[in-house]
Scaffold this active site. Structure first.
Site, PDB file in Angstrom:
ATOM      1  N   GLU A  98      -2.838  -4.922  -2.807  1.00 11.71           N
ATOM      2  CA  GLU A  98      -3.286  -5.919  -3.785  1.00 11.71           C
ATOM      3  C   GLU A  98      -3.327  -5.313  -5.187  1.00 11.71           C
ATOM      4  O   GLU A  98      -2.967  -5.950  -6.169  1.00 11.71           O
ATOM      5  CB  GLU A  98      -4.683  -6.433  -3.420  1.00 11.71           C
ATOM      6  CG  GLU A  98      -4.749  -7.189  -2.104  1.00 11.71           C
ATOM      7  CD  GLU A  98      -4.995  -6.308  -0.889  1.00 11.71           C
ATOM      8  OE1 GLU A  98      -4.610  -5.114  -0.910  1.00 11.71           O
ATOM      9  OE2 GLU A  98      -5.577  -6.804   0.089  1.00 11.71           O
TER      10      GLU A  98
ATOM     11  N   CYS B 277      -9.852  -5.767   0.585  1.00 11.64           N
ATOM     12  CA  CYS B 277     -11.047  -4.904   0.587  1.00 11.64           C
ATOM     13  C   CYS B 277     -11.890  -5.186  -0.660  1.00 11.64           C
ATOM     14  O   CYS B 277     -11.446  -5.836  -1.614  1.00 11.64           O
ATOM     15  CB  CYS B 277     -10.643  -3.431   0.658  1.00 11.64           C
ATOM     16  SG  CYS B 277     -10.052  -2.754  -0.909  1.00 11.64           S
TER      17      CYS B 277
ATOM     18  N   ASN C 285       0.842  -1.198   0.000  1.00 10.17           N
ATOM     19  CA  ASN C 285       0.000   0.000   0.000  1.00 10.17           C
ATOM     20  C   ASN C 285       0.878   1.249   0.000  1.00 10.17           C
ATOM     21  O   ASN C 285       1.943   1.290   0.627  1.00 10.17           O
ATOM     22  CB  ASN C 285      -1.015   0.003   1.150  1.00 10.17           C
ATOM     23  CG  ASN C 285      -0.415  -0.121   2.531  1.00 10.17           C
ATOM     24  OD1 ASN C 285       0.643  -0.695   2.705  1.00 10.17           O
ATOM     25  ND2 ASN C 285      -1.120   0.417   3.516  1.00 10.17           N
ATOM     26  N   ILE C 286       0.431   2.236  -0.741  1.00 12.03           N
ATOM     27  CA  ILE C 286       1.155   3.505  -0.877  1.00 12.03           C
ATOM     28  C   ILE C 286       0.159   4.623  -0.606  1.00 12.03           C
ATOM     29  O   ILE C 286      -0.804   4.798  -1.373  1.00 12.03           O
ATOM     30  CB  ILE C 286       1.778   3.634  -2.284  1.00 12.03           C
ATOM     31  CG1 ILE C 286       2.754   2.468  -2.542  1.00 12.03           C
ATOM     32  CG2 ILE C 286       2.499   4.985  -2.408  1.00 12.03           C
ATOM     33  CD1 ILE C 286       3.285   2.401  -3.963  1.00 12.03           C
ATOM     34  N   GLU C 287       0.378   5.318   0.486  1.00 11.20           N
ATOM     35  CA  GLU C 287      -0.584   6.350   0.918  1.00 11.20           C
ATOM     36  C   GLU C 287      -0.138   7.743   0.476  1.00 11.20           C
ATOM     37  O   GLU C 287       0.947   7.915  -0.089  1.00 11.20           O
ATOM     38  CB  GLU C 287      -0.754   6.269   2.438  1.00 11.20           C
ATOM     39  CG  GLU C 287      -1.279   4.910   2.869  1.00 11.20           C
ATOM     40  CD  GLU C 287      -1.589   4.810   4.352  1.00 11.20           C
ATOM     41  OE1 GLU C 287      -1.119   5.662   5.142  1.00 11.20           O
ATOM     42  OE2 GLU C 287      -2.301   3.852   4.721  1.00 11.20           O
TER      43      GLU C 287
ATOM     44  N   CYS D 109     -10.436  -4.115  -4.077  1.00  9.87           N
ATOM     45  CA  CYS D 109      -9.378  -5.009  -4.563  1.00  9.87           C
ATOM     46  C   CYS D 109      -9.953  -6.343  -5.029  1.00  9.87           C
ATOM     47  O   CYS D 109      -9.462  -6.931  -5.994  1.00  9.87           O
ATOM     48  CB  CYS D 109      -8.330  -5.211  -3.481  1.00  9.87           C
ATOM     49  SG  CYS D 109      -7.329  -3.727  -3.235  1.00  9.87           S
TER      50      CYS D 109
HETATM   51  N1  THU Z   1      -5.270  -1.521   2.476  1.00  8.16           N
HETATM   52  C1  THU Z   1      -4.678  -2.403   1.617  1.00  8.16           C
HETATM   53  O1  THU Z   1      -3.543  -2.173   1.182  1.00  8.16           O
HETATM   54  N2  THU Z   1      -5.363  -3.507   1.259  1.00  8.16           N
HETATM   55  C2  THU Z   1      -6.607  -3.828   1.697  1.00  8.16           C
HETATM   56  O2  THU Z   1      -7.188  -4.799   1.243  1.00  8.16           O
HETATM   57  C3  THU Z   1      -7.224  -3.022   2.746  1.00  8.16           C
HETATM   58  C4  THU Z   1      -6.604  -1.710   3.016  1.00  8.16           C
HETATM   59  C5  THU Z   1      -4.539  -0.308   2.857  1.00  8.16           C
HETATM   60  C6  THU Z   1      -5.099   0.974   2.328  1.00  8.16           C
HETATM   61  C7  THU Z   1      -4.612   1.962   3.334  1.00  8.16           C
HETATM   62  O3  THU Z   1      -3.293   2.358   2.971  1.00  8.16           O
HETATM   63  C8  THU Z   1      -4.530   1.181   4.621  1.00  8.16           C
HETATM   64  O4  THU Z   1      -4.553  -0.186   4.264  1.00  8.16           O
HETATM   65  C9  THU Z   1      -5.675   1.463   5.603  1.00  8.16           C
HETATM   66  O5  THU Z   1      -6.909   1.303   4.994  1.00  8.16           O
END
Ligand code: THU
Length: 138
Positions: free
Chosen positions: A60, A91, A47-49, A94
């Site tokens: 994913e 989620c 994940n990249i925020e 994804c």
């Molecule tokens: N996140 C994922 O990378 N995958 C998921 O299936 C659920 C959520 C990440 C997104 C965000 O950066 C952090 O988790 C909190 O929601």
């Protein structure tokens, strides 16, 4: 179901675990690593925020997009690593993106793991039953 058990695809899980360490999640502090197997190869994502929160992308999806960019369109298996217990499943957004690249969702295993060695597994068909595959489109 969440007890330590043998990995079906140890290399894929190791890749997801390694990718988790490269997550950029300073806002949620929820670090996620993912790995997908496609065309026999492993592609990683994390994940990249962003300071503009809605612009974050999940692990994913970065993994699937890396696979597609390399020409590997047909998903065989997915692993996701978080620190959650029990291990956290992908989620809804994804799940939909995974479905796009799953020729047979009943044959794609999705495994969620954490560093404690807990593991949960589903087929993609179980995670997104009766999903929108695009066959409905004109
Ligand atoms: N996140 C994922 O990378 N995958 C998921 O299936 C659920 C959520 C990440 C997104 C965000 O950066 C952090 O988790 C909190 O929601």
């Amino acid at each position: 179901m969440t007890a330590p058990s043998e990995p079906a695809d140890a290399a894929l899980e190791a890749a997801a675990s390694g990718a988790q360490r490269r997550a950029y999640a300073p806002y949620s502090r929820f670090r996620v690593g993912a790995a997908v197997r496609a065309a026999g190869e492993i592609f990683e994502g994390a994940n990249i925020e962003n300071a503009s929160y809605p612009l974050a992308i999940c692990a994913e999806r970065t993994a699937v997009f890396a696979a597609v960019l390399s020409g590997a369109y047909r998903l065989e298996a997915v692993a996701v690593c978080t620190d959650a217990s029990p291990p956290s499943s992908p989620c809804g957004a994804c799940r939909q993106v995974l479905l796009e690249f799953a020729p047979d969702p009943t044959a794609v295993t999705v495994t969620a793991i954490n560093p404690r060695g807990e593991r949960r597994s589903w087929t993609l068909a179980e995670l997104i039953p009766d999903g929108f595959s695009g066959k409905e489109l004109p």
